[in-house]
Motif scaffolding. Structure first.
Motif, short mmCIF file in Angstrom:
data_model
loop_
_atom_site.label_atom_id
_atom_site.label_comp_id
_atom_site.label_asym_id
_atom_site.label_seq_id
_atom_site.Cartn_x
_atom_site.Cartn_y
_atom_site.Cartn_z
N ALA A 73 68.62 44.47 41.40
CA ALA A 73 68.66 44.09 42.81
C ALA A 73 69.95 44.56 43.46
O ALA A 73 71.03 44.54 42.85
CB ALA A 73 68.55 42.57 42.95
N SER A 74 69.81 45.02 44.67
CA SER A 74 70.92 45.37 45.54
C SER A 74 70.55 44.91 46.94
O SER A 74 69.40 44.48 47.18
CB SER A 74 71.18 46.89 45.51
N PRO A 75 71.45 44.95 47.91
CA PRO A 75 71.09 44.48 49.26
C PRO A 75 69.94 45.25 49.90
O PRO A 75 69.30 44.72 50.84
CB PRO A 75 72.39 44.65 50.05
N ASP A 76 69.64 46.49 49.42
CA ASP A 76 68.56 47.26 50.03
C ASP A 76 67.22 47.08 49.33
O ASP A 76 66.19 46.91 49.96
CB ASP A 76 68.92 48.75 50.09
N TYR A 77 67.23 47.11 47.98
CA TYR A 77 65.97 47.06 47.24
C TYR A 77 66.06 46.08 46.06
O TYR A 77 67.15 45.83 45.52
CB TYR A 77 65.58 48.43 46.68
N ILE A 78 64.89 45.59 45.66
CA ILE A 78 64.69 44.95 44.36
C ILE A 78 63.63 45.79 43.65
O ILE A 78 62.51 45.93 44.14
CB ILE A 78 64.24 43.49 44.49
N ILE A 79 64.01 46.37 42.49
CA ILE A 79 63.17 47.36 41.81
C ILE A 79 62.85 46.86 40.41
O ILE A 79 63.72 46.32 39.71
CB ILE A 79 63.87 48.73 41.74
N LEU A 85 58.65 53.77 29.78
CA LEU A 85 58.05 54.83 30.58
C LEU A 85 59.15 55.70 31.21
O LEU A 85 59.02 56.93 31.25
CB LEU A 85 57.16 54.23 31.66
N CYS A 86 60.21 55.06 31.66
CA CYS A 86 61.32 55.85 32.24
C CYS A 86 61.98 56.72 31.17
O CYS A 86 62.38 57.86 31.45
CB CYS A 86 62.34 54.91 32.86
N GLN A 87 62.09 56.20 29.94
CA GLN A 87 62.65 56.99 28.86
C GLN A 87 61.78 58.20 28.57
O GLN A 87 62.29 59.32 28.37
CB GLN A 87 62.80 56.11 27.61
N LYS A 88 60.49 58.00 28.58
CA LYS A 88 59.57 59.09 28.31
C LYS A 88 59.63 60.15 29.41
O LYS A 88 59.66 61.36 29.13
CB LYS A 88 58.15 58.54 28.17
N ARG A 89 59.69 59.72 30.66
CA ARG A 89 59.75 60.67 31.77
C ARG A 89 61.07 61.44 31.77
O ARG A 89 61.12 62.63 32.11
CB ARG A 89 59.58 59.93 33.10
N THR A 90 62.15 60.80 31.37
CA THR A 90 63.43 61.49 31.31
C THR A 90 63.42 62.56 30.22
O THR A 90 63.96 63.66 30.40
CB THR A 90 64.56 60.47 31.05
N GLN A 91 62.81 62.24 29.08
CA GLN A 91 62.72 63.22 28.00
C GLN A 91 61.86 64.42 28.40
O GLN A 91 62.06 65.54 27.91
CB GLN A 91 62.16 62.56 26.75
N GLU A 92 60.91 64.18 29.30
CA GLU A 92 60.06 65.27 29.78
C GLU A 92 60.70 66.05 30.92
O GLU A 92 60.11 67.00 31.45
CB GLU A 92 58.71 64.71 30.24
N GLY A 93 61.89 65.65 31.30
CA GLY A 93 62.59 66.34 32.37
C GLY A 93 62.19 65.90 33.76
O GLY A 93 62.56 66.55 34.75
N LYS A 94 61.51 64.80 33.85
CA LYS A 94 61.08 64.30 35.14
C LYS A 94 62.04 63.21 35.61
O LYS A 94 62.85 62.69 34.84
CB LYS A 94 59.66 63.75 35.06
N VAL A 95 61.95 62.84 36.86
CA VAL A 95 62.79 61.79 37.44
C VAL A 95 62.15 60.44 37.16
O VAL A 95 60.98 60.21 37.49
CB VAL A 95 62.98 62.00 38.95
N ALA A 96 62.93 59.53 36.52
CA ALA A 96 62.44 58.18 36.26
C ALA A 96 62.48 57.37 37.54
O ALA A 96 63.48 57.38 38.27
CB ALA A 96 63.29 57.50 35.19
N ALA A 97 61.40 56.70 37.84
CA ALA A 97 61.30 55.92 39.07
C ALA A 97 60.76 54.53 38.75
O ALA A 97 59.98 54.35 37.82
CB ALA A 97 60.39 56.62 40.07
N GLY A 98 61.21 53.56 39.54
CA GLY A 98 60.72 52.20 39.41
C GLY A 98 59.85 51.82 40.58
O GLY A 98 59.54 52.63 41.46
#
Length: 804
Positions: A73-79, A85-98
């Motif tokens: 959490a930050s004042p702009d978003y709660i993610i 899944l983020c670890q897998k996407r990072t290993q594939e060279g993709k941007v991890a998103a929540g």
């Protein structure tokens, strides 16, 4: 403590909520980025998550082990992030998103998942936002606190309950379905409440404050919170150090450090430790230990006993890069190892600690070898081998001749008959004599011998059936005979009353003491009983004589007798007077001499005298008389419990500071003949002290295993008792009630109300489910179970008679 990982962020994170679970840990870096480390392989490159545009203020992992879910959490978003899944996407060279679940909710200071990870509670200012973890939706907006929120937790056994703490020094219990407050606490402390956690085993919630105070409340189905116990970290720490010092486990450096520094102990974070299984349908903790992360280390506390088990100080590990903690993240751990993420309060430093608890488990499960059952025969020089030599009458030797004989030749003087009226009828035959058949004679004899086993599954005695005033003064003590047919009542008017257990008929009054009677005890053969008084005297009474058979007078004791009983299968009388534990041999002579009626024919002799190790006054004592036992438990005015081995005649162990006040009552689980319990259960005993409740101890380890303090006991010596089935504990109270506890839980089962005054004495009938209470104003109350299966002695005898 083992430092597995050290991270140096760009700023101090002492006021931020860090995230840690058993597999991963996370912390903010460079304001808006997140670093995720694998706890098993900290050398692996961390996962970097980006998505926030402003500084991250709070993070937390989900409760479920799979998938690993993180919320930030930050004042702009709660993610919400799926870490794997983020670890897998990072290993594939993709941007991890929540997944963004909330926007522009202000500065969030605390986040928490529910136990199904479907909802997230976010604390921002004085408002709680309950969000969906699957989509961007605000389910509830809760307001009501008067100050900024500090923490929130979902109830582990009721998904619709949420508990929040605030700087207004209160906590609230919210019903999320109705979005209302179902319970609001009073102001608990002068400092803000910082954290809260749950014990699903006992349905308790625990909250802690900035000044080191911890409260445990029971959260019932009606959502009414009841205070179970209150703990003070500083007080528990002092007691813990005293016990360690007495055991020789505290070094000079640790003792000097403790004496020179007294700092506050803020309860920064709490979590239960012990084996923990988490699935959709099974959540169970195997013990009641919980960890408290404070500024100087980790405190491991047993919530059932309010006892500090151990403290892991930062100062004891000079290799650590942290000296004072600003925030903790402690996930529920297993029975051997825990991990925790800790930030420094002054420097930009975050460390991942591994906390081995296996040594603690080993210390808690080890036994010191004490037991009420003897493991060897008495030693030759044992005080228990003492024998009483009876005096033989000295007859003059006959040297011949006729000696002068006394005028009266017999000990009993018979009347001459001169004053009686003359007989008019010399003989009166008996008529209409009916012969009683032998079968009826056998039936009548068998009625008195019929005993039914104590019903192990009976309900607790809660229904009052008799309310009887026996005196204008207090009922100081109560004790049933071994067969449960009679009851002794020691009174404040210096008398002892002997009642039938049904409290019917006129009692037998034993009068002779000059001051209130403080202790009564039945002999095992139920032929006589003793009474001890504040007038520094002890008396033994028999059924057939209104006068005492033995009087141990004031000249033999310098101080009042606090407790006295029969011991070692009625061989000895055991009593405590001042700092002395006295063991007396005795012989009760039932014969009566009309000429020398005031001469005591019975014999009493001091076998051995012992002195407490600290030479403090004995306040209570207890020993087993129903079977051979060498162990005698002695409580002193210095708040200690001393274990005497009467076979060796020495103190074998001392437990200092067992209570915060001197113990006024000690009760052993003696196990009557009408019920069957496991042998280990006989090693349990209770102690009671004013302002400190009732504690249950295990003699095998000399550790407190349970605590009961829902009752009120501030000044009067309210007693406690264990039921013959070993399932219930009864305690007197100063709020004109008697409390009945389940022996396995710290919360009371029943509150027996509407007594006329303070309940001083309680006693369970050893043969039937009955509870007798005695009050300060001299009243007795008898309670029966609410179950319809209860049968009185007369009903059983009548049934047995007609079945013959």
């Amino acid at each position: 403590m083992i430092e597995k990982l050290t991270v140096t962020p760009d700023r101090v994170l002492s006021n931020k909520q860090l995230a840690c679970c058993r597999s991963h840990c996370g912390l903010p870096i460079h304001g808006s980025k997140i670093l995720i480390y694998n706890n098993d392989d900290v050398q692996q490159e961390p996962l970097v998550l980006t998505g926030h545009h402003r500084e991250i203020s709070a993070m937390t992992f989900g409760k479920r082990s799979r998938p690993v879910t993180l919320c930030s959490a930050s004042p702009d978003y709660i993610i919400v992030w799926d870490v794997e899944l983020c670890q897998k996407r990072t290993q594939e060279g993709k941007v991890a998103a929540g997944k963004v679940i909330g926007t522009l909710l202000g500065e969030v200071v605390h986040l928490t998942f529910c136990y199904s990870d479907e909802r997230v509670a976010a604390c921002s200012g004085a408002t709680i936002y309950v969000l969906s973890s699957k989509r961007q939706e605000v389910i509830s907006t809760l307001t009501g606190h008067l100050g900024p929120l500090t923490s929130a937790e979902f109830c582990s056994w009721n998904k619709d309950l949420l508990v929040t703490t605030s700087e207004d020094r209160t906590f609230k219990v919210w019903d999320l379905k109705a979005e209302v407050v179902v319970y609001q606490s009073f102001v608990l402390s002068a400092s803000p409440l910082l954290s809260v956690c749950f014990s699903e085993k006992d349905n308790h919630l625990i909250t802690g404050s900035k000044d080191g105070q911890v409260w445990c409340f029971s959260l019932k189905d009606d959502h009414k919170c009841q205070l179970v116990t209150k703990m003070d970290l500083q007080a528990m720490e002092k007691t813990h150090h005293l016990r360690q010092k007495s055991a020789g486990n505290v070094t000079t450096q640790q003792s000097a450090c403790q004496n020179n520094h007294e700092t506050s102990k803020p309860v920064l974070n709490m979590a239960f430790c012990g084996s923990f299984s988490q699935t959709n349908s099974d959540r169970q903790k195997d013990n009641s230990w919980f960890c408290i992360g404070s500024s100087d280390g980790l405190y491991v506390v047993d919530v059932a006993t309010s006892e500090l088990l151990t403290v892991l100080y930062f100062r004891d590990h000079p290799n650590l890069n942290i000296f004072t903690a600003g925030s903790w993240s402690v996930p529920p751990g297993c029975a051997s190892t825990m991990v925790a993420l800790v930030s420094s309060v002054f420097t930009p430093c975050v460390v991942l600690l591994e906390l081995p608890l296996c040594d603690l488990v080993r210390r808690r499960t080890c036994s010191e070898g004490f037991s009420v059952f003897p493991s060897s025969p008495p030693l030759l020089e044992s005080p228990l081998n003492a024998e009483l030599k009876k005096k033989e009458p000295n007859h003059p030797k006959k040297k011949g001749g006729v000696k002068e004989q006394p005028l009266v030749f017999h000990s009993k003087v018979k009347s001459s008959g001169y004053t009686s009226a003359p007989r008019k009828i010399m003989f009166s035959p008996k008529t209409n004599v009916q012969k009683v058949s032998s079968s009826k004679k056998k039936a009548n004899k068998s009625i008195g011998l019929i005993h039914r086993d104590y019903p192990a599954d009976s309900n607790a005695p809660t229904n009052m059936c008799i309310d009887l005033r026996v005196s204008s003064k207090q009922v100081s003590c109560l004790q049933y005979s071994g067969d449960g047919k009679q009851i002794l009542c020691g009174l404040g008017d210096s008398s002892v009353l002997l009642y039938k257990s049904s409290l019917t008929g006129k009692p037998t009054a034993c009068i002779g003491h000059d001051k209130p009677v403080g202790s009564v005890s039945w002999s095992l053969n139920r032929q006589w009983w003793l009474s001890a008084s504040e007038d520094q005297s002890l008396r033994i009474w028999t059924h057939c004589n209104p006068e005492p058979a033995i009087v141990v007078g004031k000249s033999m004791f310098s101080k009042p007798i606090r407790s006295a009983q029969f011991y070692y299968l009625d061989k000895f009388i055991l009593l405590g007077s001042g700092p002395s534990l006295l063991l007396y041999l005795y012989n009760v002579d039932m014969t009566h001499d009309d000429i020398k009626r005031y001469e005591q024919r019975s014999i009493v002799k001091l076998a051995r005298s012992f002195t407490t190790t600290t030479a403090t006054e004995i306040t209570a004592l207890s020993a087993i008389n129903d079977f051979f036992s060498y162990i005698v438990l002695v409580c002193g005015s210095d708040r200690s419990i001393q274990v005497f081995d009467m076979n060796k005649g020495t103190v074998v162990s001392t437990l200092p500071d067992a209570h915060s006040r001197a113990i006024h009552c000690i009760t052993q689980n003696k196990g009557p003949v009408f019920s069957t319990q496991t042998p280990d259960s006989h090693n349990l005993f209770l102690t009671s002290a004013a302002t400190d409740g009732v504690k249950m101890w295990d003699l095998r380890t000399l550790r407190c295993v349970q605590r009961y303090d829902n009752h009120l006991n501030r000044c009067h010596p309210c007693s406690s008792a264990i039921s013959p089935c070993g399932r219930f504990i009864a305690s007197g109270s100063e709020d004109h009630c008697a409390y009945v506890y389940d022996i396995r839980s710290s919360t009371y089962l029943h509150k027996l109300q509407n007594h006329s005054d303070t309940v001083l004495s309680v006693a369970f009938n050893p043969s039937t489910p009955e509870l007798l209470t005695g009050t300060l104003d001299g009243k007795l109350r008898l309670f029966h179970p609410s179950s319809g299966s209860y049968l009185t002695h007369n009903t059983l005898a009548f049934t047995a008679l007609h079945s013959l």
